[in-house]
Design a protein around this motif. Structure first.
Motif, mmCIF file in Angstrom:
data_model
loop_
_atom_site.group_PDB
_atom_site.id
_atom_site.type_symbol
_atom_site.label_atom_id
_atom_site.label_comp_id
_atom_site.label_asym_id
_atom_site.label_seq_id
_atom_site.Cartn_x
_atom_site.Cartn_y
_atom_site.Cartn_z
ATOM 1 N N GLY A 149 52.737 41.082 30.410
ATOM 2 C CA GLY A 149 53.594 40.160 31.152
ATOM 3 C C GLY A 149 53.086 39.890 32.558
ATOM 4 O O GLY A 149 51.878 39.748 32.805
ATOM 5 N N TRP A 150 54.016 39.839 33.508
ATOM 6 C CA TRP A 150 53.639 39.520 34.887
ATOM 7 C C TRP A 150 52.839 40.641 35.530
ATOM 8 O O TRP A 150 52.019 40.391 36.429
ATOM 9 C CB TRP A 150 54.896 39.220 35.714
ATOM 10 C CG TRP A 150 55.802 40.410 35.914
ATOM 11 C CD1 TRP A 150 56.838 40.785 35.134
ATOM 12 C CD2 TRP A 150 55.718 41.375 36.981
ATOM 13 N NE1 TRP A 150 57.421 41.931 35.630
ATOM 14 C CE2 TRP A 150 56.761 42.310 36.778
ATOM 15 C CE3 TRP A 150 54.894 41.522 38.084
ATOM 16 C CZ2 TRP A 150 56.982 43.375 37.623
ATOM 17 C CZ3 TRP A 150 55.105 42.595 38.944
ATOM 18 C CH2 TRP A 150 56.145 43.505 38.710
ATOM 19 N N ASP A 152 50.528 42.463 33.971
ATOM 20 C CA ASP A 152 49.160 42.227 33.512
ATOM 21 C C ASP A 152 48.541 41.044 34.250
ATOM 22 O O ASP A 152 47.377 41.084 34.659
ATOM 23 C CB ASP A 152 49.164 41.984 32.003
ATOM 24 C CG ASP A 152 47.761 41.859 31.434
ATOM 25 O OD1 ASP A 152 46.800 42.291 32.103
ATOM 26 O OD2 ASP A 152 47.622 41.317 30.322
ATOM 27 N N THR A 153 49.317 39.977 34.426
ATOM 28 C CA THR A 153 48.796 38.797 35.122
ATOM 29 C C THR A 153 48.426 39.108 36.559
ATOM 30 O O THR A 153 47.353 38.723 37.057
ATOM 31 C CB THR A 153 49.841 37.673 35.081
ATOM 32 O OG1 THR A 153 50.159 37.361 33.708
ATOM 33 C CG2 THR A 153 49.320 36.428 35.772
ATOM 34 N N LEU A 154 49.286 39.839 37.253
ATOM 35 C CA LEU A 154 49.035 40.167 38.656
ATOM 36 C C LEU A 154 47.802 41.044 38.809
ATOM 37 O O LEU A 154 46.923 40.782 39.650
ATOM 38 C CB LEU A 154 50.263 40.863 39.244
ATOM 39 C CG LEU A 154 50.194 41.249 40.729
ATOM 40 C CD1 LEU A 154 50.045 40.008 41.589
ATOM 41 C CD2 LEU A 154 51.427 42.048 41.128
ATOM 42 N N ARG A 157 44.502 39.120 37.870
ATOM 43 C CA ARG A 157 44.043 38.200 38.926
ATOM 44 C C ARG A 157 43.469 38.983 40.111
ATOM 45 O O ARG A 157 42.530 38.533 40.770
ATOM 46 C CB ARG A 157 45.192 37.324 39.378
ATOM 47 C CG ARG A 157 45.782 36.423 38.303
ATOM 48 C CD ARG A 157 44.798 35.360 37.802
ATOM 49 N NE ARG A 157 43.809 35.897 36.886
ATOM 50 C CZ ARG A 157 44.044 36.160 35.586
ATOM 51 N NH1 ARG A 157 45.252 35.960 35.076
ATOM 52 N NH2 ARG A 157 43.084 36.612 34.816
#
Length: 330
Positions: A149-150, A152-154, A157
């Motif tokens: 979710g967020w 993993d995305t954070l 990046r």
């Protein structure tokens, strides 16, 4: 259909259980994953050779300086004042019984003691920087792969930003602006701390990506689902189920990351942002050898071979560990 067993008159038919009853048996012993990995590793002679070289290097780096000359002592009597090179020895190296690897041009400092002292700096920076990278990369990779979710995305990046960062330029700039004393640390202690921080902190995304990929695969396995169904929390799943299964790839990648860090430390020392002279380092010795390599090429060969042998030994051991710890290996 098998033929019936004929029993002659006077003979008694013996059952298989009665025949085997008096035969001494040996219990079948299972092998752990560590034992299986060791058996595979023992068959790889190149990996064992690399491991022996690494152990010898560590022993020499720790105990060698206590038995050798002071690497900062000048021996000007061994230097030709006209050409600023050793007076004797093969290729003007100054090799003798007192100086087994010769002496430096211009200064006459003992090469063997400087190589050994440089090994201590290179291995210390490489090991501690790798430990820092492994700790941060494992933590961030497990979080990204497990929660998704967020999160993993954070984290993903952030990995992309660190991988795109001009690390070499940043290291040069950081060492140049660091004051003479920070938190009571100064001199070469401060320089070594800065090198460990720069190399370790900015290299964690490499192992973080590998751990993240492994975690994405492991979190869908049956043993993770079984732990969740029994009411296990996130902490238990992360530290008791996922991390033990990530030990093998982490060890393998750490052994392959150490030689990379050795080369990076040598590059920084070569550019003049390593330890302060006269403390020796392999990269700093190469820097001093550049102006005189035409007259004294031996001075450049010795630190270059030290870096080459060390990096090759770690790479051979890392390849052997990867084959030994890979469950799909033959």
């Amino acid at each position: 259909m098998t033929a019936p067993i004929e029993v002659s008159k006077g003979e008694v038919e013996a059952h298989p259980e009665d025949v085997l009853q008096g035969v001494p048996g040996k219990a079948v012993q299972g092998r752990s994953l560590g034992q299986i990995a060791w058996l595979r590793l023992k068959r790889d002679k190149a990996a064992l050779g690399g491991g022996v070289v690494i152990v010898l290097l560590i022993a020499v780096a720790i105990f060698g300086p206590f038995f050798l000359q002071d690497p900062t002592v000048y021996n000007q009597e061994l230097i030709d004042p006209t050409f600023q090179r050793p007076k004797s020895g093969w290729l003007y190296s100054g090799i003798s019984w007192d100086h087994l690897l010769g002496v430096e041009p211009n200064t006459g400092r003992d090469m063997l003691s400087r190589i050994v002292s440089g090994a201590r700096i290179s291995l210390l920076v490489a090991f501690l920087a790798t430990l820092l990278s492994v700790a941060i990369g494992t933590f961030m990779g497990v979080l990204a792969g497990y929660f998704g979710g967020w999160v993993d995305t954070l984290i993903s990046r952030a990995m992309d930003v660190f991988l795109a960062f001009p690390l070499l330029l940043f290291a040069i700039a950081l060492v140049g602006v660091v004051p003479g004393e920070v938190f009571g640390i100064k001199g070469n202690g401060l320089r070594v701390s800065v090198l460990i921080f720069v190399i370790g902190f900015f290299n964690w995304p490499y192992i973080g990506r590998i751990v993240r990929g492994q975690t994405l695969s492991l979190r869908e396995r049956e043993f993770v689902d079984a732990s969740r169904s029994l009411g296990a929390g996130h902490g238990y799943v992360l530290f008791k189920e996922l991390l033990p299964n990530l030990v093998a790839p982490i060890i393998v990648y750490a052994t392959l990351l150490i030689p990379t860090n050795i080369l990076f430390e040598a590059a920084l020392s070569f550019l003049g942002v390593g330890v302060n002279p006269p403390t020796p380092s392999w990269g700093g010795m190469l820097t001093l050898a550049v102006p005189t390599y035409q007259n004294t090429p031996f001075f450049m060969i010795i630190p270059g071979m030290a870096i080459f042998i060390t990096v090759l030994a770690f790479n051979l051991l890392g390849d052997g560990l990867r084959d030994a710890l890979d469950p799909r290996a033959r």
